[in-house]
Design an enzyme around this catalytic site. Sequence first.
Site, PDB file in Angstrom:
ATOM      1  N   LYS A  87       0.860  -1.197   0.000  1.00 42.25           N
ATOM      2  CA  LYS A  87       0.000   0.000   0.000  1.00 42.25           C
ATOM      3  C   LYS A  87       0.893   1.242   0.000  1.00 42.25           C
ATOM      4  O   LYS A  87       1.745   1.416   0.873  1.00 42.25           O
ATOM      5  CB  LYS A  87      -0.866  -0.024   1.263  1.00 42.25           C
TER       6      LYS A  87
HETATM    7  C1  E4P Z   1      -8.499   1.392   3.804  1.00 42.55           C
HETATM    8  O1  E4P Z   1      -7.615   1.033   3.098  1.00 42.55           O
HETATM    9  C2  E4P Z   1      -8.387   2.575   4.673  1.00 42.55           C
HETATM   10  O2  E4P Z   1      -7.211   2.474   5.383  1.00 42.55           O
HETATM   11  C3  E4P Z   1      -9.561   2.717   5.569  1.00 42.55           C
HETATM   12  O3  E4P Z   1     -10.723   2.263   4.911  1.00 42.55           O
HETATM   13  C4  E4P Z   1      -9.727   4.089   6.163  1.00 42.55           C
HETATM   14  O4  E4P Z   1     -10.956   4.130   6.856  1.00 42.55           O
HETATM   15  P1  E4P Z   1     -11.316   5.266   7.920  1.00 42.55           P
HETATM   16  O5  E4P Z   1     -11.597   6.535   7.189  1.00 42.55           O
HETATM   17  O6  E4P Z   1     -12.536   4.739   8.609  1.00 42.55           O
HETATM   18  O7  E4P Z   1     -10.132   5.408   8.834  1.00 42.55           O
END
Ligand code: E4P
Length: 225
Positions: A87
Amino acid sequence: MKFFIDTANLQDIRETQDLGILDGVTTNPSLMAKEGITGDENVRAHYKAICDSVDDNVSAEVISTDFNEMVLEGESLAKIDDKIVVKIPMIKDGVKAIKHLSNQGIRVNCTLIFTAGQALLAAKAGASYVSPFIGRLDDISTDGVALIQQIVHIYNNYEFTTEVLAASIRHTMHLIQCAEVGADVVTCPAKVIMGLLNHPLTDKGLAQFLADHNKARETAAPVLS
Ligand code: E4P
Protein backbone atom coordinates in the site's frame (compact mmCIF):
# COMPACT_ATOMS: atom_id res chain seq x y z
CA MET A 1 -17.41 -7.81 -6.42
CA LYS A 2 -14.67 -8.49 -3.87
CA PHE A 3 -15.16 -8.08 -0.12
CA PHE A 4 -12.13 -7.04 1.93
CA ILE A 5 -12.11 -6.51 5.69
CA ASP A 6 -10.51 -3.27 6.90
CA THR A 7 -8.76 -4.24 10.12
CA ALA A 8 -5.58 -5.69 11.61
CA ASN A 9 -7.56 -7.62 14.23
CA LEU A 10 -6.89 -11.34 13.72
CA GLN A 11 -10.09 -12.48 15.43
CA ASP A 12 -12.28 -10.32 13.17
CA ILE A 13 -10.32 -11.47 10.12
CA ARG A 14 -10.67 -15.18 11.01
CA GLU A 15 -14.38 -14.89 11.89
CA THR A 16 -15.14 -13.19 8.59
CA GLN A 17 -12.97 -15.65 6.65
CA ASP A 18 -15.01 -18.41 8.28
CA LEU A 19 -18.15 -17.07 6.56
CA GLY A 20 -16.55 -18.07 3.23
CA ILE A 21 -17.09 -14.73 1.49
CA LEU A 22 -13.86 -12.88 2.25
CA ASP A 23 -11.48 -11.92 -0.57
CA GLY A 24 -8.83 -9.98 1.33
CA VAL A 25 -7.72 -7.61 4.07
CA THR A 26 -6.66 -3.98 4.16
CA THR A 27 -4.60 -2.53 6.98
CA ASN A 28 -3.03 0.85 7.58
CA PRO A 29 -0.60 2.21 10.22
CA SER A 30 -3.49 3.41 12.41
CA LEU A 31 -5.16 -0.03 12.36
CA MET A 32 -1.85 -1.75 13.20
CA ALA A 33 -1.26 0.70 16.07
CA LYS A 34 -4.80 0.00 17.34
CA GLU A 35 -3.81 -3.67 17.76
CA GLY A 36 -0.61 -2.60 19.55
CA ILE A 37 1.64 -3.95 16.77
CA THR A 38 4.95 -2.05 16.69
CA GLY A 39 8.56 -2.87 15.80
CA ASP A 40 9.68 -4.29 12.46
CA GLU A 41 9.73 -7.96 13.51
CA ASN A 42 6.31 -7.81 15.20
CA VAL A 43 4.81 -6.01 12.22
CA ARG A 44 6.18 -8.60 9.79
CA ALA A 45 5.00 -11.49 11.99
CA HIS A 46 1.53 -9.94 12.22
CA TYR A 47 1.28 -9.53 8.44
CA LYS A 48 2.36 -13.18 8.07
CA ALA A 49 -0.37 -14.26 10.52
CA ILE A 50 -2.95 -12.28 8.52
CA CYS A 51 -1.71 -13.86 5.27
CA ASP A 52 -2.04 -17.33 6.83
CA SER A 53 -5.67 -16.54 7.77
CA VAL A 54 -6.99 -15.57 4.31
CA ASP A 55 -6.78 -16.69 0.67
CA ASP A 56 -5.15 -13.59 -0.88
CA ASN A 57 -4.92 -9.78 -1.00
CA VAL A 58 -3.38 -8.51 2.22
CA SER A 59 -2.64 -4.78 1.92
CA ALA A 60 0.42 -3.76 3.98
CA GLU A 61 1.21 -0.04 4.01
CA VAL A 62 4.68 1.54 3.79
CA ILE A 63 5.67 4.11 6.40
CA SER A 64 8.31 5.86 4.26
CA THR A 65 7.51 8.86 2.08
CA ASP A 66 10.75 9.03 0.07
CA PHE A 67 10.92 7.16 -3.28
CA ASN A 68 14.01 5.04 -2.53
CA GLU A 69 12.82 4.14 0.95
CA MET A 70 9.30 3.34 -0.23
CA VAL A 71 10.71 0.98 -2.87
CA LEU A 72 12.96 -0.80 -0.36
CA GLU A 73 10.13 -1.06 2.18
CA GLY A 74 7.67 -2.23 -0.47
CA GLU A 75 10.06 -4.91 -1.72
CA SER A 76 10.66 -6.07 1.83
CA LEU A 77 6.91 -6.24 2.62
CA ALA A 78 6.27 -8.16 -0.61
CA LYS A 79 8.78 -10.82 0.49
CA ILE A 80 6.68 -11.67 3.58
CA ASP A 81 4.16 -13.60 1.48
CA ASP A 82 2.83 -13.77 -2.11
CA LYS A 83 -0.51 -12.55 -0.76
CA ILE A 84 0.91 -9.13 0.17
CA VAL A 85 -0.27 -6.08 -1.77
CA VAL A 86 1.97 -3.08 -1.00
CA LYS A 87 0.00 0.00 0.00
CA ILE A 88 1.53 3.28 -1.19
CA PRO A 89 0.16 6.77 -0.46
CA MET A 90 -0.86 9.12 -3.28
CA ILE A 91 2.11 11.49 -3.18
CA LYS A 92 4.64 12.41 -5.89
CA ASP A 93 7.28 9.91 -4.74
CA GLY A 94 4.48 7.40 -4.25
CA VAL A 95 3.50 7.55 -7.92
CA LYS A 96 7.12 6.84 -8.88
CA ALA A 97 7.25 3.98 -6.38
CA ILE A 98 4.01 2.48 -7.74
CA LYS A 99 5.50 2.45 -11.24
CA HIS A 100 8.76 0.91 -10.00
CA LEU A 101 7.15 -1.79 -7.85
CA SER A 102 4.44 -2.72 -10.37
CA ASN A 103 7.10 -3.04 -13.09
CA GLN A 104 8.67 -5.73 -10.87
CA GLY A 105 5.34 -7.58 -10.67
CA ILE A 106 4.61 -6.43 -7.10
CA ARG A 107 0.93 -5.61 -6.64
CA VAL A 108 0.27 -2.10 -5.31
CA ASN A 109 -2.77 -0.52 -3.65
CA CYS A 110 -2.60 3.27 -3.96
CA THR A 111 -4.17 4.75 -0.83
CA LEU A 112 -5.50 8.13 0.33
CA ILE A 113 -7.33 8.86 -2.93
CA PHE A 114 -9.75 11.78 -2.78
CA THR A 115 -10.06 12.91 -6.43
CA ALA A 116 -10.55 11.33 -9.87
CA GLY A 117 -7.27 12.93 -10.98
CA GLN A 118 -5.36 11.09 -8.25
CA ALA A 119 -7.05 7.83 -9.29
CA LEU A 120 -6.06 8.45 -12.92
CA LEU A 121 -2.41 8.99 -11.93
CA ALA A 122 -2.37 5.80 -9.84
CA ALA A 123 -3.81 3.78 -12.76
CA LYS A 124 -1.28 5.29 -15.18
CA ALA A 125 1.50 4.26 -12.78
CA GLY A 126 0.22 0.66 -12.81
CA ALA A 127 -1.51 0.29 -9.42
CA SER A 128 -3.47 -2.95 -9.06
CA TYR A 129 -5.92 -1.23 -6.69
CA VAL A 130 -6.86 2.35 -5.99
CA SER A 131 -8.45 3.25 -2.64
CA PRO A 132 -10.81 6.26 -2.61
CA PHE A 133 -11.83 7.06 1.02
CA ILE A 134 -15.54 7.70 0.73
CA GLY A 135 -16.39 8.06 4.44
CA ARG A 136 -13.77 10.76 4.97
CA LEU A 137 -15.22 12.66 1.98
CA ASP A 138 -18.76 12.35 3.36
CA ASP A 139 -17.38 13.64 6.69
CA ILE A 140 -16.55 16.95 4.97
CA SER A 141 -19.89 17.18 3.09
CA THR A 142 -18.53 15.83 -0.21
CA ASP A 143 -20.22 12.91 -2.00
CA GLY A 144 -17.88 9.92 -1.60
CA VAL A 145 -20.01 7.49 -3.63
CA ALA A 146 -20.08 10.01 -6.53
CA LEU A 147 -16.27 9.82 -6.59
CA ILE A 148 -16.42 6.01 -6.91
CA GLN A 149 -18.87 6.38 -9.81
CA GLN A 150 -16.61 8.93 -11.52
CA ILE A 151 -13.49 6.74 -11.20
CA VAL A 152 -15.33 3.62 -12.43
CA HIS A 153 -16.53 5.63 -15.46
CA ILE A 154 -13.03 6.94 -16.27
CA TYR A 155 -11.38 3.53 -15.89
CA ASN A 156 -14.02 1.95 -18.15
CA ASN A 157 -13.41 4.64 -20.82
CA TYR A 158 -9.79 3.56 -21.15
CA GLU A 159 -10.04 -0.08 -20.06
CA PHE A 160 -7.60 0.41 -17.15
CA THR A 161 -7.16 -2.84 -15.26
CA THR A 162 -6.72 -1.03 -11.91
CA GLU A 163 -9.52 -2.13 -9.56
CA VAL A 164 -11.57 0.47 -7.70
CA LEU A 165 -11.38 -0.44 -4.00
CA ALA A 166 -13.94 1.66 -2.11
CA ALA A 167 -12.48 2.38 1.34
CA SER A 168 -13.40 4.27 4.49
CA ILE A 169 -16.82 2.62 4.42
CA ARG A 170 -18.88 3.47 7.47
CA HIS A 171 -22.16 1.55 7.08
CA THR A 172 -24.05 -1.01 5.02
CA MET A 173 -25.68 1.57 2.72
CA HIS A 174 -22.22 2.79 1.68
CA LEU A 175 -21.43 -0.79 0.67
CA ILE A 176 -24.69 -1.18 -1.29
CA GLN A 177 -24.24 2.18 -3.03
CA CYS A 178 -20.67 1.21 -4.02
CA ALA A 179 -22.04 -2.03 -5.49
CA GLU A 180 -24.66 -0.04 -7.44
CA VAL A 181 -22.05 2.21 -9.06
CA GLY A 182 -19.73 -0.67 -9.92
CA ALA A 183 -16.88 -0.60 -7.37
CA ASP A 184 -14.71 -3.68 -7.93
CA VAL A 185 -13.96 -4.07 -4.21
CA VAL A 186 -15.23 -2.76 -0.89
CA THR A 187 -13.19 -2.79 2.29
CA CYS A 188 -15.04 -2.32 5.54
CA PRO A 189 -15.09 -3.18 9.23
CA ALA A 190 -16.50 -6.60 10.19
CA LYS A 191 -19.67 -5.00 11.60
CA VAL A 192 -20.54 -3.59 8.15
CA ILE A 193 -20.15 -6.99 6.47
CA MET A 194 -22.11 -8.72 9.26
CA GLY A 195 -24.70 -5.91 9.05
CA LEU A 196 -25.67 -7.18 5.59
CA LEU A 197 -27.15 -10.26 7.27
CA ASN A 198 -29.81 -8.44 9.20
CA HIS A 199 -33.49 -7.80 8.57
CA PRO A 200 -36.23 -7.98 11.22
CA LEU A 201 -38.61 -9.69 8.76
CA THR A 202 -36.01 -12.46 8.25
CA ASP A 203 -35.89 -13.04 12.03
CA LYS A 204 -39.66 -12.81 12.36
CA GLY A 205 -40.25 -15.11 9.39
CA LEU A 206 -37.80 -17.74 10.66
CA ALA A 207 -39.35 -17.67 14.15
CA GLN A 208 -42.78 -18.22 12.58
CA PHE A 209 -41.59 -21.09 10.35
CA LEU A 210 -40.00 -22.88 13.32
CA ALA A 211 -43.04 -22.28 15.57
CA ASP A 212 -45.42 -23.66 12.90
CA HIS A 213 -43.17 -26.68 12.37
CA ASN A 214 -43.01 -27.45 16.11
CA LYS A 215 -46.80 -26.99 16.52
CA ALA A 216 -47.53 -29.35 13.63
CA ARG A 217 -45.15 -31.93 15.05
CA GLU A 218 -46.81 -31.76 18.50
CA THR A 219 -50.34 -32.13 17.13
CA ALA A 220 -49.64 -34.68 14.38
CA ALA A 221 -51.39 -38.04 14.70
CA PRO A 222 -48.93 -40.87 15.34
CA VAL A 223 -47.97 -42.74 12.17
CA LEU A 224 -49.40 -46.29 12.20
CA SER A 225 -47.04 -49.05 11.17
C1 E4P B 1 -8.50 1.39 3.80
O1 E4P B 1 -7.61 1.03 3.10
C2 E4P B 1 -8.39 2.57 4.67
O2 E4P B 1 -7.21 2.47 5.38
C3 E4P B 1 -9.56 2.72 5.57
O3 E4P B 1 -10.72 2.26 4.91
C4 E4P B 1 -9.73 4.09 6.16
O4 E4P B 1 -10.96 4.13 6.86
P1 E4P B 1 -11.32 5.27 7.92
O5 E4P B 1 -11.60 6.54 7.19
O6 E4P B 1 -12.54 4.74 8.61
O7 E4P B 1 -10.13 5.41 8.83
